[in-house]
Design an enzyme around this catalytic site. Structure first.
Site, PDB file in Angstrom:
ATOM      1  CE1 TYR A   1       0.653  -0.136   4.421  1.00  0.00           C
ATOM      2  CE2 TYR A   1      -1.621  -0.818   4.737  1.00  0.00           C
ATOM      3  CZ  TYR A   1      -0.352  -0.549   5.180  1.00  0.00           C
ATOM      4  OH  TYR A   1      -0.019  -0.651   6.611  1.00  0.00           O
ATOM      5  CD  GLU A   2       0.399   5.212   2.469  1.00  0.00           C
ATOM      6  OE1 GLU A   2       0.257   6.386   1.860  1.00  0.00           O
ATOM      7  OE2 GLU A   2      -0.339   5.289   3.585  1.00  0.00           O
TER       8      GLU A   2
END
Ligand SMILES: Cc1cc2nc3c(=O)[nH]c(=O)nc-3n(C[C@H](O)[C@H](O)[C@H](O)COP(=O)(O)OP(=O)(O)OC[C@H]3O[C@@H](n4cnc5c(N)ncnc54)[C@H](O)[C@@H]3O)c2cc1C
Length: 600
Positions: free
Chosen positions: A407-408
């Site tokens: 994620y990110e």
């Protein structure tokens, strides 16, 4: 003294400018206030999170929410929020510090914390109107309300601007009607408000909206996702079916959503790096404690070279990760201050400050998320069979660490971004890469110096080696840009190789500068192991550079050009005095063993 523009490096400039150790911030520079904050966060983490690890592993989502409430009561959710909206308005370094020390108990809590304070709150503090900020931010800062961030969709992950969720203006012009499906939404199960990205008509870019979570307004949720790790972090699909959102809840302007999403992620990335630091400290500590206790062949396993090597590498990566994360955090903080002094609003200053260091944010996200994963993996190995058991903390740490690479922005996307952004900055003239790249070319053509340099001063040889690694990057990336121009982005394997070198340069330099600064102020004798860690990291960085640069050179250059670059690579990755790597590792491991913990 007021920080001035010329004092600090611009984003990406580390590659072409030498930084003095006095000019970097290190964890040893924490102020008294920051130390107190750190202690209070650690105490909270021990008492509320670590003591209740089982509940997180047993998917007790309500407990995660309860801990978030408590974090709110302690003020930890409000560190980055400006005072006028009920926050503490602390600087970027303090924000990183809280994120760092609150995140090691379990990935479940750290994800909830990160999603709420970062991508759930920041879009409003950074892009909201005064009314939006007054209405929502104080509630988010105290934990009265929780936020979530709805960008990803089943068909739109890395390609975040390709979402199909729509926002249609109502006939009376007072509302937008949101329709669509969002996926993988952290905190969905207990949040009061979402930041939702949707497309208006056939706009090129999506638009951001603040959407209150009201089931009577066409909002439904999928079941909790069953995940490899971060088991008590609520992750659900969210469906919007003619969800009415007042027009005044649009964030920034129409079509500005992609920009908001990307900038929120920049901040999220560096904070995610911070969130992977304390886990490494704890895993190293837990690992060495076990290794000191556990005997095989009538010997504590920590006496075995194979185990010492692991302990040394784990500690080294943690030390360097800290160095690089806080170095970049302080650059951001200073840049924000410069902007404020120039009359920018807090909002503009923070946005531009972080944007400036987007390259470093991506570098850190990749490097530290991979370090924590490797650290947990070796942690399991030190525990042997017990490492594989749910009764010891290593397997959960390993499972929880895995998400940080996804994620990110996945690590692939961030790798490509780091090099892509650097090339763009060079083209815009923000960072002069061309001049230094030409110099490297000239140097390659010239006759190498056969002088024996004086390397008696601490880190003088390491700095020369580092300067040469920068030349390798300029040589390889420069030639690739010349060959492919803007099409370089299509040559992903080359981009990945270049970013691997870039990452190592930033990390190795940060480690050296930290150890050097501390050796100068505390005495080199007190920093023997830290110096060894900086040297060990650099040695590894050189090896990674050789591998990646070679891969690039043999893949895109041919004939004489290839031969010349391979020779250059050899020349630029040469030590005059090779470090004794085994000695370095032993020195580091002995220290960690004798202290029975990560002690730097
Ligand atoms: C536990 C969890 C929590 C999350 N929380 C949130 C949240 O709160 N809010 C939110 O909006 N999203 C959230 N996400 C979504 C997350 O950000 C995405 O999963 C991530 O961005 C990757 O998108 P994807 O899963 O669609 O993978 P894809 O984009 O399909 O990628 C699959 C693989 O292909 C690679 N790839 C994709 N495009 C390229 C390319 N151009 N070049 C090279 N390689 C490429 C990727 O690196 C990856 O390895 C969460 C995800 C998880 C698993």
């Amino acid at each position: 003294m007021e920080t001035t523009e010329k004092d600090i490096l611009r984003g990406g400039q580390f590659l072409v400018k030498e930084t003095l150790c006095e000019d970097v911030f290190t964890p040893e520079d924490f102020t008294e206030e920051q130390q107190m904050m750190k202690e209070s966060v650690k105490e909270f983490n021990d008492r509320e999170i670590i003591a209740n690890r089982d509940r997180f592993e047993n998917k007790d989502y309500a407990f995660t929410e309860q801990c978030m409430k408590k974090a709110g009561e302690m003020g930890f959710l409000s560190v980055a929020v400006p005072e006028e909206y009920g926050g503490m308005g602390m600087g970027f370094v303090s924000t990183m510090l809280v994120c760092d020390y609150i995140s090691s108990g379990t990935g479940s809590f750290s994800t909830a914390f990160g999603a709420h304070t970062g991508i759930g709150t920041m879009p409003i503090t950074l892009y909201g109107t005064e009314e939006q900020k007054q209405k929502y931010v104080p509630k988010l800062a105290t934990g009265e309300w929780f936020g979530a961030y709805c960008l990803t969709e089943p068909g739109a992950g890395s390609d975040a601007n390709s979402g199909k969720t729509t926002a249609t203006l109502s006939e009376d012009g007072k509302h937008y009607l949101i329709n669509g499906q969002k996926m993988w939404i952290s905190n969905a199960g207990f949040c009061n408000m979402f930041i939702v990205f949707a497309r208006i008509e056939d706009d090129k870019y999506i638009t951001g909206f603040i959407v209150e979570n009201n089931p009577e307004n066409g909002i439904t949720m999928g079941e909790e996702e069953h995940k490899l790790g971060i088991r008590a972090s609520s992750t659900r699909q969210v469906f919007f079916n003619d969800t009415k959102v007042p027009v005044e809840n649009m964030l920034a302007g129409r079509g500005e959503g992609f920009k908001i999403a990307m900038n929120a992620l920049n901040i999220g990335r560096i904070k995610l790096a911070a969130a992977c630091l304390d886990s490494q400290r704890r895993i190293t500590t837990t690992g060495v404690q076990y290794a000191n206790e556990r005997k095989q062949f009538k010997t504590p396993i920590s006496d075995f070279g194979a185990i010492k090597s692991k302990i040394a590498e784990m500690a080294t990566n943690a030390y360097v990760g800290e160095a690089a994360s806080y170095r970049a955090a302080k650059n951001i903080e200073d840049r924000i201050e410069i902007r404020l002094n120039q009359g920018n609003s807090h909002q503009e200053a923070e946005l531009k400050g972080v944007e400036e260091y987007a390259i470093e944010c991506s570098i850190l996200k990749v490097a530290v998320s991979e370090d924590v994963q490797n650290c947990a993996d070796e942690g399991i190995q030190i525990f042997g069979g017990m490492g594989f058991s749910e009764d010891t903390p290593m397997e959960a740490a390993w499972r929880d660490a895995r998400i940080a690479r996804i994620y990110e922005g996945t690590n692939e996307i961030n790798r490509m971004l780091s090099v892509g952004m650097l090339v763009k900055k060079a083209m815009k003239g923000h960072v002069d890469l061309l001049g230094p790249a030409m110099k490297v070319q000239e140097e390659l053509m010239g006759i190498p110096s056969f002088d024996t340099p004086d390397y008696s001063e601490l880190f003088s040889e390491e700095k020369a080696v580092l300067a040469n690694l920068k030349k390798v990057f300029l040589m390889v990336a420069g030639a690739a840009v010349q060959k492919f121009g803007p099409d370089l982005e299509q040559h992903q394997q080359l981009m990945m190789a270049a970013s691997n070198i870039l990452i190592e340069i930033y990390m190795a330099e940060s480690g050296i500068l930290r150890a050097e600064k501390n050796a100068k102020r505390f005495g080199a004798d007190s920093q023997k192991e830290q110096i060894a860690m900086a040297q060990l990291y650099l040695y590894n960085a050189v090896e990674i550079t050789i591998k990646n640069a070679k891969e690039g050179i043999v893949s895109f250059a041919e004939g004489d050009e290839q031969r010349m670059m391979l020779m250059g690579l050899k020349r630029f990755t040469k030590y005059t005095n090779m470090p004794n790597v085994v000695d370095l590792r032993n020195r580091i491991a002995e220290k960690v063993k004798s202290e029975n913990q990560y002690c730097f």
